[in-house]
Write a protein that holds these residues in place. Structure first.
Motif, PDB file in Angstrom:
ATOM      1  N   LEU A 160      -5.609   3.502  -5.630  1.00 35.53           N
ATOM      2  CA  LEU A 160      -4.363   2.778  -5.900  1.00 35.53           C
ATOM      3  C   LEU A 160      -3.814   2.162  -4.623  1.00 35.53           C
ATOM      4  O   LEU A 160      -3.406   0.994  -4.601  1.00 35.53           O
ATOM      5  CB  LEU A 160      -3.331   3.728  -6.531  1.00 35.53           C
ATOM      6  N   ALA A 161      -3.823   2.912  -3.527  1.00 37.32           N
ATOM      7  CA  ALA A 161      -3.251   2.413  -2.274  1.00 37.32           C
ATOM      8  C   ALA A 161      -4.042   1.224  -1.745  1.00 37.32           C
ATOM      9  O   ALA A 161      -3.462   0.212  -1.329  1.00 37.32           O
ATOM     10  CB  ALA A 161      -3.195   3.531  -1.243  1.00 37.32           C
ATOM     11  N   PHE A 202      -2.779  -2.536  -1.411  1.00 44.32           N
ATOM     12  CA  PHE A 202      -2.801  -3.171  -0.088  1.00 44.32           C
ATOM     13  C   PHE A 202      -3.287  -4.625  -0.180  1.00 44.32           C
ATOM     14  O   PHE A 202      -2.610  -5.551   0.242  1.00 44.32           O
ATOM     15  CB  PHE A 202      -3.703  -2.362   0.849  1.00 44.32           C
ATOM     16  N   PHE A 203      -4.457  -4.826  -0.789  1.00 43.51           N
ATOM     17  CA  PHE A 203      -5.005  -6.184  -0.835  1.00 43.51           C
ATOM     18  C   PHE A 203      -4.244  -7.079  -1.817  1.00 43.51           C
ATOM     19  O   PHE A 203      -4.116  -8.276  -1.607  1.00 43.51           O
ATOM     20  CB  PHE A 203      -6.501  -6.140  -1.156  1.00 43.51           C
ATOM     21  N   THR A 204      -3.711  -6.478  -2.897  1.00 40.99           N
ATOM     22  CA  THR A 204      -2.893  -7.272  -3.814  1.00 40.99           C
ATOM     23  C   THR A 204      -1.630  -7.750  -3.096  1.00 40.99           C
ATOM     24  O   THR A 204      -1.180  -8.889  -3.291  1.00 40.99           O
ATOM     25  CB  THR A 204      -2.516  -6.442  -5.049  1.00 40.99           C
ATOM     26  N   GLY A 205      -1.067  -6.887  -2.231  1.00 42.61           N
ATOM     27  CA  GLY A 205       0.103  -7.270  -1.447  1.00 42.61           C
ATOM     28  C   GLY A 205      -0.189  -8.437  -0.514  1.00 42.61           C
ATOM     29  O   GLY A 205       0.633  -9.352  -0.368  1.00 42.61           O
ATOM     30  N   ILE A 206      -1.374  -8.417   0.103  1.00 43.92           N
ATOM     31  CA  ILE A 206      -1.736  -9.528   0.988  1.00 43.92           C
ATOM     32  C   ILE A 206      -1.891 -10.821   0.178  1.00 43.92           C
ATOM     33  O   ILE A 206      -1.451 -11.887   0.607  1.00 43.92           O
ATOM     34  CB  ILE A 206      -3.032  -9.210   1.761  1.00 43.92           C
ATOM     35  N   GLY A 216       0.813  -1.207   0.000  1.00 43.69           N
ATOM     36  CA  GLY A 216       0.000   0.000   0.000  1.00 43.69           C
ATOM     37  C   GLY A 216       0.849   1.262   0.000  1.00 43.69           C
ATOM     38  O   GLY A 216       0.574   2.221  -0.728  1.00 43.69           O
ATOM     39  N   LEU A 217       1.932   1.238   0.824  1.00 42.62           N
ATOM     40  CA  LEU A 217       2.835   2.383   0.856  1.00 42.62           C
ATOM     41  C   LEU A 217       3.507   2.563  -0.502  1.00 42.62           C
ATOM     42  O   LEU A 217       3.663   3.689  -0.991  1.00 42.62           O
ATOM     43  CB  LEU A 217       3.904   2.192   1.943  1.00 42.62           C
ATOM     44  N   LEU A 218       3.895   1.444  -1.115  1.00 41.62           N
ATOM     45  CA  LEU A 218       4.487   1.520  -2.449  1.00 41.62           C
ATOM     46  C   LEU A 218       3.503   2.167  -3.419  1.00 41.62           C
ATOM     47  O   LEU A 218       3.879   3.001  -4.250  1.00 41.62           O
ATOM     48  CB  LEU A 218       4.874   0.121  -2.938  1.00 41.62           C
ATOM     49  N   GLY A 219       2.227   1.776  -3.286  1.00 42.15           N
ATOM     50  CA  GLY A 219       1.204   2.387  -4.122  1.00 42.15           C
ATOM     51  C   GLY A 219       1.157   3.904  -3.926  1.00 42.15           C
ATOM     52  O   GLY A 219       1.052   4.662  -4.884  1.00 42.15           O
ATOM     53  N   LEU A 220       1.265   4.340  -2.656  1.00 42.75           N
ATOM     54  CA  LEU A 220       1.259   5.775  -2.373  1.00 42.75           C
ATOM     55  C   LEU A 220       2.454   6.468  -3.014  1.00 42.75           C
ATOM     56  O   LEU A 220       2.334   7.543  -3.601  1.00 42.75           O
ATOM     57  CB  LEU A 220       1.298   6.013  -0.860  1.00 42.75           C
ATOM     58  N   VAL A 221       3.636   5.820  -2.893  1.00 42.51           N
ATOM     59  CA  VAL A 221       4.856   6.410  -3.437  1.00 42.51           C
ATOM     60  C   VAL A 221       4.765   6.504  -4.965  1.00 42.51           C
ATOM     61  O   VAL A 221       5.197   7.489  -5.566  1.00 42.51           O
ATOM     62  CB  VAL A 221       6.085   5.567  -3.026  1.00 42.51           C
TER      63      VAL A 221
END
Lengths: 289, 326
Positions: free
Chosen positions: B216-217, B221-225, B99-104
């Protein structure tokens, strides 16, 4: 830095840029006339390389002539794809257009892998080991051939688009599809020819790239991304802009390879790509879409 | 109110009951292959639902969700291997990292529209694949292997896919609740306005960048999980499997498109249709013709082409349209 190393890097990049330009010109033409982004463009290029390889190895034909001949079957395939798929999605939502051309990419790329195996092939011909001595540096002949061919194709496309009735019809269609139709132009036929020429030119590029580059089913992915960068640089839809874009990327890539680890060269290319679409989404020579 | 969860009908109840019973049932009659299939369908389904928050609701076609998936996978693996963090926590942190990567990534990525966004996401996947393959800390091109441990519950190591399926079901339940609330809230309506016409959305005073970033975030997030679930199940991460354009990014997208991007549950349904088909093709056709490589991806291409030509609204979308016509 040694100016001779820099000069030869620029020269090498310029020649490679000819290969990128061949792939990019077709992409730009298709986008300019049909407003379709052909995600499968690099895979038509790969088909050209593979066709050239088989003509060379099984029929013993000269690889340069084989590469030029590869225009014909890929042109025909392009017309089939245009009639069967592209024509049906011209007015579809953009998401559908992306999905459909990406599906063509998957079918060509992995169909080739299924039919001919995932192997890497190398076209070893008489041209492979010939170098031209320019005094301060030597350049491999295959790269000179591809650069010269790209110039010839550029000239031919100019003549086609500006000196022939067909070219005028193509340009009219790209300016306004409906008005062109009212003027009696068979727009669907123009799209067939445009898509066919676009992928056919890429196939010539693929065939000539095969003179010095390994041939494998997924090779088109890299060249397609490079071609997209070139098209963006050149301003969407401009064949000549895409040509210049291809040369610029070739030079940028080979000069940057002097400074960074070669294994990460592709990462730089993709980073440049993202930067360009961010900073100047209308392209260096763009008309502002 | 539309946002309430009380609108669960008979179909939903049947679906939930089936999903709850099936892994256990199949496992007890020894059909481990099908349990694994259910786990994979759930894993891809979680990612496809998240992907569709961007595609179906915001109109951003990502072919780079492998980036978030892979970063989630690596997060679980690195935390467990280097810092002895239990994957129970790791799974949540996988979502947080992604999620943080999405934010960045959102400031550059979200300036792009239509196919340029799609192309940039493809390039992003390539950048991550090549970078991780050359990054020694994450194991380079050979990746990281999670060793078998005695502390099975702590390191989430179980035989077969049954328990993992129930963990995935738990994640899915949370995701469905969160996404349902979002798409039926003000945010969801803003996102759909952006999808229909970004200029109109801006004219209406919607901060389009802010809401696209939120989408995006959450999607990341859920894709990361989902990626984290991959790690606990297969105990092995490598850059070529995880940042793969085909088997991760495209599979997620195709599952979504098959099910129907303009429906809430479509991507999950699509995953439960597509993953079994793909697994069947892989297990049977590829086994029958072992020398024919890439055949299953060709089949995938044909499926995607047929769907985009004849039913671009997907299966659930098609059914919905037919029901509305009556």
């Amino acid at each position: 830095m040694d100016p001779e190393i820099l000069t030869s890097a620029i020269l090498d990049g310029l020649l490679i840029g000819g290969a990128y330009a061949l792939v990019a010109m077709g992409l730009a033409m298709i986008w300019g006339v049909m407003e379709i982004i052909n995600f499968a463009h690099g895979d038509f290029m790969m088909l050209g390389a593979l066709f050239t390889f088989f003509l060379f190895t099984s029929a013993g034909l000269d690889p340069i002539i084989s590469a030029l001949i590869s225009f014909a079957p890929i042109f025909a395939l392009g017309v089939i794809v245009q009639r069967g798929v592209i024509n049906k999605i011209l007015d579809a939502p953009l998401l559908t257009q992306i999905a459909a051309t990406f599906a063509i990419l998957l079918i060509i790329r992995y169909g080739v892998q299924a039919a001919f195996g995932p192997y890497t092939r190398r076209l070893v011909s008489g041209y492979s080991d010939i170098y031209i001595n320019l005094g301060f540096t030597t350049v491999p002949l295959p790269k000179v051939i591809i650069f010269v061919t790209s110039l010839i194709v550029l000239g031919l496309l100019y003549v086609l688009l500006h000196q022939t009735d067909l070219g005028i019809a193509i340009r009219a269609t790209s300016q306004d599809r409906r008005v062109a139709q009212l003027m009696g132009i068979n727009v669907s036929r123009i799209y067939d020819v445009t898509f066919g020429i676009g992928v056919g030119v890429a196939a010539i590029g693929g065939g000539l790239i095969a003179l010095f580059y390994p041939i494998f089913p997924e090779m088109g992915g890299f060249f397609a991304l490079i071609a997209f960068i070139a098209v963006v640089l050149g301003g969407f839809g401009s064949v000549y802009g895409a040509y210049a874009g291809g040369l610029i990327i070739g030079i940028a890539e080979s000069v940057s390879a002097l400074f960074i680890e070669p294994a990460l060269k592709d990462v730089v290319a993709f980073l440049i790509f993202i930067m360009i679409i961010l900073v100047k989404p209308t392209g260096l020579f763009g008309r502002g879409d | 109110m539309a946002g309430s969860l009380a609108r669960i009908n008979l179909y939903h109840a049947t679906g939930i009951a089936t999903l709850l019973v099936l892994p256990f049932l199949l496992d007890s009659i020894g059909m481990a292959f099908y349990v694994n299939m259910i786990f994979l369908a759930l894993m891809y389904g979680i990612a496809a639902l998240a992907w569709n928050l961007m595609m179906g609701y915001t109109g951003l076609f990502s072919l780079g969700h492998a980036v978030f998936f892979g970063v989630g996978s690596y997060t679980v693996a690195i935390l467990a291997l280097y810092y002895n963090v239990t994957p129970w926590v790791g799974l949540i942190l996988a979502g947080v990292t992604a999620g943080l990567l999405g934010l960045v990534l959102s400031p550059p990525l979200l300036r792009l529209r239509s196919h340029w966004f799609t192309l940039a996401t493809i390039a992003l996947g390539e950048i991550f694949r090549l970078s991780f393959a050359h990054w020694d800390y994450v194991g380079g091109s050979s990746g990281l292997q999670m060793p078998i441990s005695e502390r099975r519950l702590y390191y989430l190591q179980f035989t077969g896919a049954t328990i993992y399926s129930y963990i995935a079901l738990g994640v899915l339940a949370v995701e469905l609740i969160v996404l349902w609330r979002i798409v039926n809230s003000r945010i969801g309506f803003y996102l759909q306005t952006i999808r229909e016409d970004e200029l109109v959305a801006q004219t209406l005073g919607i901060n389009t960048f802010k809401y696209k970033t939120i989408a995006l975030a959450i999607s990341a997030f859920f894709t990361g999980i989902a990626g984290g679930l991959y790690t606990v199940r297969f105990r092995y991460v490598d850059p070529f499997a995880l940042f793969d354009l085909i088997t991760i990014s495209t599979y997620i997208a195709v599952a979504g498109i098959i099910g129907g991007i303009y429906t809430f549950l479509g991507p999950l349904i699509g995953s439960f249709i597509f993953i079994p088909v793909s697994e069947y093709v892989r297990a049977n056709i590829v086994q029958a013709f072992p020398r024919i490589y890439g055949l299953h991806v060709t089949v995938l291409g044909v499926i995607l082409l047929v769907i985009s030509l004849f039913a671009p609204e997907g299966i659930l979308g098609y059914l919905k349209k037919r029901r509305e016509k009556r």
